[in-house]
Design a protein around this motif. Structure first.
Motif, mmCIF file in Angstrom:
data_model
loop_
_atom_site.group_PDB
_atom_site.id
_atom_site.type_symbol
_atom_site.label_atom_id
_atom_site.label_comp_id
_atom_site.label_asym_id
_atom_site.label_seq_id
_atom_site.Cartn_x
_atom_site.Cartn_y
_atom_site.Cartn_z
ATOM 1 N N THR A 278 0.842 -1.189 0.000
ATOM 2 C CA THR A 278 0.000 0.000 0.000
ATOM 3 C C THR A 278 0.884 1.248 0.000
ATOM 4 O OG1 THR A 278 -0.124 -0.098 2.416
ATOM 5 C CG2 THR A 278 -1.927 -1.106 1.169
ATOM 6 N N PRO A 279 0.425 2.342 -0.607
ATOM 7 C CA PRO A 279 1.255 3.557 -0.683
ATOM 8 C C PRO A 279 1.635 4.093 0.692
ATOM 9 C CG PRO A 279 -0.629 3.712 -2.161
ATOM 10 C CD PRO A 279 -0.849 2.501 -1.311
ATOM 11 N N HIS A 280 0.710 3.964 1.651
ATOM 12 C CA HIS A 280 0.935 4.507 2.979
ATOM 13 C C HIS A 280 0.707 3.432 4.030
ATOM 14 C CE1 HIS A 280 1.069 8.465 1.169
ATOM 15 N NE2 HIS A 280 -0.121 8.266 0.647
ATOM 16 N N THR A 281 1.250 3.654 5.196
ATOM 17 C CA THR A 281 0.967 2.795 6.349
ATOM 18 C C THR A 281 -0.482 3.028 6.772
ATOM 19 O OG1 THR A 281 3.260 2.762 7.095
ATOM 20 C CG2 THR A 281 1.563 2.377 8.761
ATOM 21 N N ILE A 282 -1.180 1.944 7.080
ATOM 22 C CA ILE A 282 -2.593 2.039 7.443
ATOM 23 C C ILE A 282 -2.770 1.644 8.906
ATOM 24 C CG2 ILE A 282 -4.931 1.225 6.984
ATOM 25 C CD1 ILE A 282 -3.848 0.456 4.147
ATOM 26 N N LYS A 283 -3.464 2.483 9.652
ATOM 27 C CA LYS A 283 -3.836 2.141 11.017
ATOM 28 C C LYS A 283 -5.339 1.857 11.045
ATOM 29 C CE LYS A 283 -0.384 4.149 14.086
ATOM 30 N NZ LYS A 283 -0.121 5.105 15.189
ATOM 31 N N PHE A 284 -5.680 0.603 11.284
ATOM 32 C CA PHE A 284 -7.078 0.242 11.474
ATOM 33 C C PHE A 284 -7.410 0.476 12.942
ATOM 34 C CE2 PHE A 284 -5.581 -2.558 8.001
ATOM 35 C CZ PHE A 284 -6.453 -2.156 7.002
ATOM 36 N N VAL A 285 -8.390 1.346 13.199
ATOM 37 C CA VAL A 285 -8.755 1.659 14.582
ATOM 38 C C VAL A 285 -10.258 1.457 14.759
ATOM 39 C CG1 VAL A 285 -8.607 3.320 16.456
ATOM 40 C CG2 VAL A 285 -6.922 3.408 14.606
ATOM 41 N N LEU A 286 -10.618 0.529 15.637
ATOM 42 C CA LEU A 286 -12.024 0.297 15.962
ATOM 43 C C LEU A 286 -12.294 0.963 17.299
ATOM 44 C CD1 LEU A 286 -13.203 -1.309 13.636
ATOM 45 C CD2 LEU A 286 -10.907 -2.163 14.129
#
Length: 316
Positions: free
Chosen positions: A142-150
């Motif tokens: 992915t182009p950027h780091t992803i933070k999944f936050v629930l």
């Protein structure tokens, strides 16, 4: 006559298939099926998930378990707040997908519900979409780091997202490309994506709309019929709001209907008015009254979110 009959049968079959693909359930489409399973488990097996209760905690543990199954390192971020004189405990769930860049995109949704509903639409639907997207993206660049936050405890005043933002340093905020929020995805008459009120920060919404158009998926934005909510924007009633207020560009996925009621996006359907925060917010009711809608919405939002995260480009 037999040949004519066969030709008529073929034409009729093709016409039916065309109508079904345009208006009926999304059959043969892979995206959305995993989200449906998660939505079902959270809203039916766990059920009502009021902030600060054991059921909310059980939902957090379920989300953590599912993310760990996918290979993510998972962090629980506990917090407390006071409501009507009572101290309430909840927690956010965080998982990180490293990208080509250390610049980060936050993808968030709340997992609690109000006391009157099982919360299939609001908001197990969004948790399901995020968990499916997390699976689809795990082994992709992915182009950027992803933070999944629930987020926990949204229904009591955006407590989880407000706390999460409060723990971000100024450096972390500056390093955040965008926040993408998902809330109530399957009940409304139409599918929308909104963006920041500042024109220069509406680019995430615009890129999401381009993805939907390319995939021939029926996603639009707030038409701006209510002057209090200009075209392309929305109100401050969901977890995008703290991030937008801090200056972070946002996008917000939702299914509702901006053309009816007070034209404020609250009245979700022509047929039944608002579904969220009512006893109607359960899978059985939605399947009976809107056959195929859940599947179509989950397929669409999962597809758009996944493709957006794979191709998003920060605009200067």
């Amino acid at each position: 006559m037999k040949k004519v009959s066969v030709v008529i049968t073929i034409i009729f079959t093709l016409l039916c298939a065309s109508v079904a693909s345009a208006h009926g359930p999304v059959k043969g489409k892979k995206n959305g099926k995993i989200a449906y399973k998660h939505m079902t488990y959270i809203s039916e097996t766990i059920g009502t998930r009021v902030m600060g209760t054991e059921k909310e905690k059980e939902t957090s543990e379920y989300i953590q378990r599912e993310l760990r199954k996918l290979g993510y390192d998972v962090e629980a971020q506990p917090f407390t707040f006071t409501r009507k004189g009572n101290q309430i405990s909840s927690e956010n769930v965080i998982a990180v997908k490293k990208g080509k860049s250390k610049k980060e995109i936050i993808v968030g949704a709340h997992y609690d519900s109000v006391a009157t509903a099982k919360g299939a639409d609001d908001n197990a639907s969004s948790v399901g979409v995020i968990l499916e997207a997390a699976k689809a993206l795990k082994k992709k660049k992915t182009p950027h780091t992803i933070k999944f936050v629930l987020f926990g405890a949204e229904e009591g005043g955006l407590n989880g997202s407000t706390y999460y933002l409060s723990q971000m340093s100024e450096t972390e905020k500056e390093n955040t490309v965008a926040m993408i929020n998902l809330d109530s995805l399957v009940a409304g008459d139409y599918m929308y994506v909104y963006g920041s009120k500042e024109a220069a920060k509406g680019w995430v919404r615009d890129q999401a709309l381009k993805v939907a158009a390319k995939k021939k998926l029926d996603v639009t934005t707030n038409p701006g019929l209510n002057p209090d909510y200009p075209k392309g924007t929305t109100g401050d009633w969901s977890d995008h709001a703290p991030f937008e207020a801090s200056g972070i560009p946002i996008a917000y996925f939702e299914a509702t209907n901006w053309q009816i009621g007070d034209k404020d996006g609250y009245t979700q359907t022509v047929k039944h008015g608002a579904i969220w925060h009512t006893e109607k917010d359960n899978i059985a009711f939605l399947e009976k009254e809107f056959p195929g809608r859940i599947q179509e919405r989950l397929h669409t939002f999962t597809t758009v979110l996944t493709e957006l995260l794979l191709n998003i480009k920060k605009e200067k």
